[in-house]
Enzyme design. Structure first.
Site, PDB file in Angstrom:
ATOM      1  CG  HIS A  66      -3.397  -3.607   3.486  1.00 40.55           C
ATOM      2  ND1 HIS A  66      -2.329  -2.980   4.091  1.00 40.55           N
ATOM      3  CD2 HIS A  66      -4.126  -2.634   2.909  1.00 40.55           C
ATOM      4  CE1 HIS A  66      -2.417  -1.678   3.901  1.00 40.55           C
ATOM      5  NE2 HIS A  66      -3.493  -1.435   3.172  1.00 40.55           N
ATOM      6  CB  CYS A 122      -0.965  -0.048   1.187  1.00 46.91           C
ATOM      7  SG  CYS A 122      -2.353   1.098   1.012  1.00 46.91           S
ATOM      8  CD  GLU A 148      -0.557  -5.630   5.779  1.00 46.46           C
ATOM      9  OE1 GLU A 148      -0.613  -6.168   4.656  1.00 46.46           O
ATOM     10  OE2 GLU A 148      -0.815  -4.419   5.964  1.00 46.46           O
TER      11      GLU A 148
END
Lengths: 233, 90
Positions: A203, A86, A205
């Site tokens: 994302h 990002c 994660e």
């Protein structure tokens, strides 16, 4: 595997990136934007999501001149693995480690939702545990994620299989409806020519535990681990 | 040394769809101003710069634009430079 996660002023996904890195069995090193040296033995550097320097001027434009970025560029140029998520992707583009730029979403809105990504090239350190064409469910959260580059740069990326992820429908079709921000060719993630630097707007994660709705994001961390273990064997 | 004031205009490159400009254009059309078109939204940056002459000031300014103030992948810029009149000591 040793993963360093950089915190810039305004990073807000650094803790998530450290969590996902630790979850996959790695030793995690917290790096600060003012650091002028990297810990020895680092395998991967993650530039996390957030709003570094308040996104002032342009996203990533000021973070790209943080002291640690000199070391990140040196690390990448020496073949080290660098992963920008990002805002990290935006910083890598500003730093010239990745081609193109990320601009205001086509609908002018901040978009925060789960999207589906098709893995376009599995022969990279970031995607090697995926099967070709595999569809992953991962969230996006950005206002400036529309990937753009000149027509010849886009052609070069496509011709050399540097587009690693594309926004698609759940069934794997790259349609306009599946594109959350108007990115050219539905591009969600790209790598550099030598395939050791990757930028990804969504994302992974935040999608590493089924409790959070998806653990498809693990594929990136597991691919990196596999790459490093094979590399060390 | 002389002091100059610079006015820099930054816009998205022509090849890139300016979605803000397009939204504003649509709003103008809905306000019954159909004659207004090609709306481009950009940024305006003002700064002061000290240099021996206008040429040196322009060179510094171009470096600032190319390195930090604009991203050539997505933006174009142009600027005007005016020497600031020296203020007489009272």
């Amino acid at each position: 595997m040793n993963i360093g996660v950089v915190t810039f002023p305004g990073s807000n996904c650094d803790a998530d990136a450290r969590h996902a890195s630790a979850l996959t069995g790695n030793t995690v090193h917290s790096l600060w934007h003012k650091d002028t040296a990297l810990p020895s033995g680092l395998d991967v550097i993650i530039l996390p999501g957030g709003f570094s320097y308040g996104d002032y001027l342009r996203t990533g434009a000021i973070a790209r001149f943080s002291p640690i970025m000199t070391e990140v560029v040196r690390f990448a140029n020496a073949g080290g693995l660098v992963f920008g998520i990002c805002n990290g992707f935006q910083i890598l583009c500003e730093a010239g480690l990745l081609p193109g730029a990320l601009i205001r979403n086509q609908n002018l809105s901040f978009v925060c939702k789960d999207v589906f990504l098709r893995v376009e090239n599995t022969d990279t350190p970031f995607t090697n545990v995926c099967s070709p064409g595999q569809v992953l469910r991962v969230p996006v959260a950005h206002g400036e994620g529309r990937y753009t580059a000149s027509a010849d740069v886009i052609k070069g990326l496509e011709d050399s299989a540097q587009v690693l992820y594309r926004y698609v429908t759940p069934a794997g079709q790259a349609t306009d409806e599946a594109n959350p921000n108007g990115s050219l060719n539905n591009i969600a993630g790209v790598t550099n020519a030598s395939r050791n630097v990757m930028g990804l707007m969504p994302h992974p994660e935040r999608a590493c535990e089924l409790l959070l709705g998806s653990d498809d994001g693990l594929t990136v961390f597991l691919s990196l681990a596999r790459h490093c273990n094979v590399g060390m064997a | 040394m002389k002091t100059f004031t610079a006015n820099i205009t930054v816009t998205l490159r022509r090849a890139i769809l300016d979605v803000q400009g397009k939204a504003v254009e649509n709003a103008l059309h809905s306000l019954h101003m159909p004659g207004i078109c090609d709306v481009r939204i950009g940024k305006h940056i003002e700064l002061s710069i000290q240099a021996v002459d206008a040429e040196a000031a322009s060179a510094q300014l171009r470096e600032a634009c190319d390195k930090l103030l604009t991203n050539p992948v997505m933006e174009d810029y142009h600027f005007t430079l005016n020497e600031t009149a020296a203020v007489e000591a009272a």
